[in-house]
Design a protein around this motif. Sequence first.
Motif, mmCIF file in Angstrom:
data_model
loop_
_atom_site.group_PDB
_atom_site.id
_atom_site.type_symbol
_atom_site.label_atom_id
_atom_site.label_comp_id
_atom_site.label_asym_id
_atom_site.label_seq_id
_atom_site.Cartn_x
_atom_site.Cartn_y
_atom_site.Cartn_z
ATOM 1 N N LEU A 1 0.854 -1.180 0.000
ATOM 2 C CA LEU A 1 0.000 0.000 0.000
ATOM 3 C C LEU A 1 0.885 1.223 0.000
ATOM 4 C CD1 LEU A 1 -2.859 -0.540 2.653
ATOM 5 C CD2 LEU A 1 -3.151 -0.266 0.186
ATOM 6 N N ARG A 2 0.380 2.314 -0.563
ATOM 7 C CA ARG A 2 1.074 3.576 -0.460
ATOM 8 C C ARG A 2 0.155 4.608 0.190
ATOM 9 N NH1 ARG A 2 3.621 7.757 -4.931
ATOM 10 N NH2 ARG A 2 1.420 8.274 -5.225
ATOM 11 N N LEU A 3 0.623 5.162 1.281
ATOM 12 C CA LEU A 3 -0.104 6.215 1.971
ATOM 13 C C LEU A 3 0.414 7.566 1.509
ATOM 14 C CD1 LEU A 3 -0.117 4.819 5.629
ATOM 15 C CD2 LEU A 3 -1.700 4.319 3.760
ATOM 16 N N SER A 4 -0.485 8.531 1.488
ATOM 17 C CA SER A 4 -0.118 9.900 1.140
ATOM 18 C C SER A 4 -0.552 10.839 2.254
ATOM 19 C CB SER A 4 -0.788 10.328 -0.165
ATOM 20 O OG SER A 4 -0.403 9.508 -1.238
ATOM 21 N N CYS A 5 0.197 11.919 2.416
ATOM 22 C CA CYS A 5 -0.139 12.943 3.396
ATOM 23 C C CYS A 5 0.058 14.299 2.733
ATOM 24 C CB CYS A 5 0.731 12.820 4.630
ATOM 25 S SG CYS A 5 0.546 14.175 5.806
ATOM 26 N N ALA A 6 -1.036 14.996 2.529
ATOM 27 C CA ALA A 6 -0.988 16.320 1.916
ATOM 28 C C ALA A 6 -0.984 17.381 3.000
ATOM 29 C CB ALA A 6 -2.170 16.513 0.985
ATOM 30 N N ALA A 7 0.002 18.265 2.946
ATOM 31 C CA ALA A 7 0.132 19.331 3.937
ATOM 32 C C ALA A 7 -0.300 20.658 3.334
ATOM 33 C CB ALA A 7 1.569 19.421 4.423
ATOM 34 N N SER A 8 -0.947 21.472 4.157
ATOM 35 C CA SER A 8 -1.340 22.812 3.730
ATOM 36 C C SER A 8 -1.197 23.763 4.912
ATOM 37 C CB SER A 8 -2.774 22.823 3.191
ATOM 38 O OG SER A 8 -3.683 22.404 4.184
ATOM 39 N N GLY A 9 -1.298 25.045 4.625
ATOM 40 C CA GLY A 9 -1.123 26.045 5.674
ATOM 41 C C GLY A 9 0.332 26.498 5.743
ATOM 42 N N ARG A 10 0.823 26.676 6.955
ATOM 43 C CA ARG A 10 2.172 27.186 7.168
ATOM 44 C C ARG A 10 3.210 26.077 7.032
ATOM 45 N NH1 ARG A 10 2.260 32.151 9.836
ATOM 46 N NH2 ARG A 10 4.168 31.612 10.958
ATOM 47 N N THR A 11 3.263 25.488 5.867
ATOM 48 C CA THR A 11 4.143 24.328 5.650
ATOM 49 C C THR A 11 5.620 24.700 5.729
ATOM 50 O OG1 THR A 11 3.993 24.626 3.265
ATOM 51 C CG2 THR A 11 2.432 23.094 4.265
ATOM 52 N N PHE A 12 5.938 25.970 5.511
ATOM 53 C CA PHE A 12 7.335 26.396 5.567
ATOM 54 C C PHE A 12 7.895 26.267 6.974
ATOM 55 C CE2 PHE A 12 6.499 30.270 7.844
ATOM 56 C CZ PHE A 12 5.212 30.615 7.476
ATOM 57 N N SER A 13 7.006 26.174 7.970
ATOM 58 C CA SER A 13 7.462 26.089 9.357
ATOM 59 C C SER A 13 7.825 24.666 9.775
ATOM 60 C CB SER A 13 6.380 26.633 10.297
ATOM 61 O OG SER A 13 5.219 25.829 10.240
ATOM 62 N N ILE A 14 7.569 23.706 8.910
ATOM 63 C CA ILE A 14 7.799 22.302 9.247
ATOM 64 C C ILE A 14 9.261 21.931 9.019
ATOM 65 C CG2 ILE A 14 7.212 19.919 8.691
ATOM 66 C CD1 ILE A 14 4.470 20.895 7.856
ATOM 67 N N ASP A 15 9.868 21.319 10.024
ATOM 68 C CA ASP A 15 11.256 20.874 9.916
ATOM 69 C C ASP A 15 11.364 19.425 9.467
ATOM 70 O OD1 ASP A 15 11.670 22.784 12.848
ATOM 71 O OD2 ASP A 15 12.418 23.341 10.863
ATOM 72 N N ALA A 16 10.354 18.640 9.795
ATOM 73 C CA ALA A 16 10.370 17.225 9.418
ATOM 74 C C ALA A 16 8.938 16.728 9.356
ATOM 75 C CB ALA A 16 11.166 16.390 10.419
ATOM 76 N N MET A 17 8.752 15.667 8.588
ATOM 77 C CA MET A 17 7.458 15.001 8.509
ATOM 78 C C MET A 17 7.652 13.548 8.901
ATOM 79 S SD MET A 17 5.162 17.174 7.450
ATOM 80 C CE MET A 17 3.871 16.143 6.784
ATOM 81 N N GLY A 18 6.584 12.962 9.376
ATOM 82 C CA GLY A 18 6.718 11.581 9.800
ATOM 83 C C GLY A 18 5.413 10.821 9.732
ATOM 84 N N TRP A 19 5.550 9.524 9.864
ATOM 85 C CA TRP A 19 4.395 8.629 9.975
ATOM 86 C C TRP A 19 4.498 7.887 11.303
ATOM 87 C CZ3 TRP A 19 0.321 8.537 6.701
ATOM 88 C CH2 TRP A 19 0.487 9.108 5.436
ATOM 89 N N TYR A 20 3.385 7.858 11.997
ATOM 90 C CA TYR A 20 3.239 7.086 13.211
ATOM 91 C C TYR A 20 2.081 6.126 13.001
ATOM 92 C CZ TYR A 20 6.313 10.162 15.923
ATOM 93 O OH TYR A 20 7.392 10.851 16.410
#
Length: 116
Positions: free
Chosen positions: A18-37
Motif C-alpha cells: 500500500l502507499r499512503l499519502s499525506c498532503a500538507a497545507s497552511g504554514r508548511t514552511f514552518s515544518i522541519d520534518a514530517m513523519g508517519w506514526y
Amino acid sequence: QVQLVESGGGLVQAGGSLRLSCAASGRTFSIDAMGWYRQAPGKQRELVATITSGGSTNYADSMKGRFTISRDNAKNTVYLQMRSLKFEDTAVYYCAGKRGLRWDSWGQGTQVTVSS
C-alpha cells in the motif's frame, strides 16, 4: 497552523503493498520534518518513519527494508510506501509534522488492515 490529510489506507492481504499519502497545507514552511506514526488497537502510538526537510530519513527497526518514506516538496506531500505487509502492521497510520523539537501537527489518521 498546518493541516495534514492522509489517504491511501485500506484492506490488503499479507504480503501485499500500500502507499499512503499525506498532503500538507497552511504554514508548511514552518515544518522541519514530517513523519508517519501508527497505533494498533490496545497499543501505544509508535514511530514508523521520518523525513527531514533536507530529505534525511529514519525508520523504526521493524519497518526497515519494507517501508519507504519520501516527499514531493512541490506538492507538499509525504508518502509511505509499504511492502511485504504483515498482519501486525494493522493499525491507524497518522501523518505528523515537526517544528523544532515537537511533533505538533497531526492528521486524522488512515486505517490500514492487513488480512492474514
